[in-house]
Scaffold this active site. Structure first.
Site, PDB file in Angstrom:
ATOM      1  N   CYS A  61       7.128   6.793  16.473  1.00  0.00           N
ATOM      2  CA  CYS A  61       7.022   7.280  17.860  1.00  0.00           C
ATOM      3  C   CYS A  61       7.537   8.710  17.889  1.00  0.00           C
ATOM      4  O   CYS A  61       8.575   8.999  18.496  1.00  0.00           O
ATOM      5  CB  CYS A  61       7.818   6.392  18.813  1.00  0.00           C
ATOM      6  SG  CYS A  61       7.392   4.641  18.759  1.00  0.00           S
ATOM      7  N   GLY A 103      11.366  16.023  17.211  1.00  0.00           N
ATOM      8  CA  GLY A 103      12.734  16.420  16.880  1.00  0.00           C
ATOM      9  C   GLY A 103      13.295  15.658  15.697  1.00  0.00           C
ATOM     10  O   GLY A 103      13.845  16.250  14.752  1.00  0.00           O
ATOM     11  N   CYS A 141      16.902   6.078  23.512  1.00  0.00           N
ATOM     12  CA  CYS A 141      17.871   6.955  24.171  1.00  0.00           C
ATOM     13  C   CYS A 141      18.346   6.257  25.448  1.00  0.00           C
ATOM     14  O   CYS A 141      18.296   6.813  26.544  1.00  0.00           O
ATOM     15  CB  CYS A 141      17.302   8.337  24.453  1.00  0.00           C
ATOM     16  SG  CYS A 141      15.802   8.361  25.456  1.00  0.00           S
TER      17      CYS A 141
END
Length: 391
Positions: free
Chosen positions: A227, A232, A342
């Site tokens: 994903c 990043g 997150c």
């Protein structure tokens, strides 16, 4: 623009957002209509708007109304600003307070309101964080720290700090992991700095970096960021010597900037569509940083906190479970599936992992958690190993 005029502009932008316009769209529209505004005006306006969105419930309580004016009045009261000197109606300042506004407003009630969490979500938030729930909510009322990842393929942490300092950007090591820096001065200049443009550093939260640092990586491994999103973590993986890195996302347009970012960082990454990922499988390690509530990063994207509903949350839980099974199918026998979010909410983290383990064929090796009280965004990582031999 005067400080009072900036507040009035923030009121107008917030009213658009409260009416349903996305925050970035509302800010961009204001900037296009306000050619007279300088860079400092735009930055101040943005700060006012996002400060108000982070503390929308508590500012509405202090300001007496959940309107743009009520939120900015609440902001002024929370920050101890001289309201009478700002709400004057002179020039482009907000109109003077009415008697009702002067008498209105109150301290936010303990719990969900004081922590700026939606009522429906508060029981889940409190169950996940326990006694730390209200403190975590209050931490998210303020701006997130600015963190950088040092690209160890190009430099080391001490050299990156020195290069940034030469451009007026002060950074210091962050304890989350060996690549992490926290910027304490000059953050607005990062995107224009040579250190950033030359690929020495990337903007990335320290806990997001720590996830990659916690992965059991070794030379010769083939690693898939399933994903990948903006990439990043993909770039952090690509800075690890000796591994081959692949990136995939169900919405490939999210990876559109990844090739240019990889080139700037001197990183080798191969982008795969879904069919290619299946053909290239199995991978020694698959990282699935699943879509989630974003509760660990609401300081950076506060609108998401208010847009989330019980129905959307339930849909996210279903997506997370599907992603775990899809990523598992791409993991080699004896390989590692790394599930990350997150989020600080247990249902998205331990709950999703346990539901996956209940299907059999996998074992949990380790779990890592970061929350906003540790000076990072809130993240979760579970490391799972395939125990059955079929692929």
């Amino acid at each position: 623009m005067t400080p009072a005029a900036r507040l009035q502009s923030a009121i107008e932008v917030l009213d658009e957002i409260l009416a349903g316009k996305p925050a970035e769209q509302a800010l961009t529209g204001w900037a296009r209509r306000s050619r007279f505004a300088g860079s400092k005006d735009r930055a101040a306006l943005r700060d006012h708007v996002f400060d108000a969105l982070r503390a929308r419930r508590s500012f509405a309580a202090r300001g007496g109304a959940e309107t743009g004016r009520g939120l900015i009045l609440g902001l002024c009261r929370a920050q101890g600003l001289a309201v009478a000197d700002l709400f004057t109606g002179i020039g482009h300042a907000p109109a003077p307070l009415t008697p009702e506004e002067q008498a209105g407003g109150r301290d936010p009630a303990p719990g969900a309101e004081a922590a700026d969490i939606p009522d429906w979500l508060w029981p889940r938030f409190e169950a996940s964080l326990g006694a730390r729930a209200e403190a975590a909510g209050q931490v998210m009322q303020s701006r997130a720290p600015v963190h950088l990842r040092v690209n160890t393929a190009r430099t080391d942490r001490a050299s990156a700090i020195a290069a940034l300092a030469g451009e007026g950007i002060v950074a210091q090591p962050h304890p989350a992991c060996d690549t992490a820096l926290e910027v304490t001065e000059g953050a607005r200049g990062i995107a224009r700095s040579a250190a950033y443009l030359d690929g020495l550093v990337e903007l990335q939260d320290a806990a997001s970096q720590a996830i990659v640092a916690a992965l059991p990586l070794a030379p010769g491994m083939r690693v898939l960021d399933y994903c990948a999103g903006g990439g990043g973590k993909t770039l952090a993986l690509a800075a690890v010597p000796g591994i081959e890195v692949f990136a995939h996302d169900a919405a490939p347009q999210r990876m559109r900037d990844l090739p240019a970012r990889a080139a700037r960082a001197g990183a080798q990454v191969r982008l795969l569509d879904t069919a290619e990922a299946a053909r290239m499988a199995p991978f020694d390690l698959v990282l699935a940083d699943a879509p989630c509530s974003g509760s660990g990063s609401w300081r950076r994207a506060p609108a998401g906190k208010w847009e989330l509903s019980e129905e959307k949350f339930a849909a996210l839980l279903a997506v997370q479970r599907e992603i775990l099974h899809c990523a598992a199918a791409l993991t080699a026998p004896g390989g590692v599936l790394a599930y990350a979010t997150c989020s600080m909410l247990s249902e998205e983290n331990d709950g999703a992992v346990q539901a996956f383990l209940d299907t059999g064929g996998w074992k949990l090796d380790d779990c890592h958690r970061w929350d906003v009280l540790s000076g990072t965004d809130g993240f979760f990582l579970a490391l799972l190993t395939r125990t059955h031999s079929e692929f």
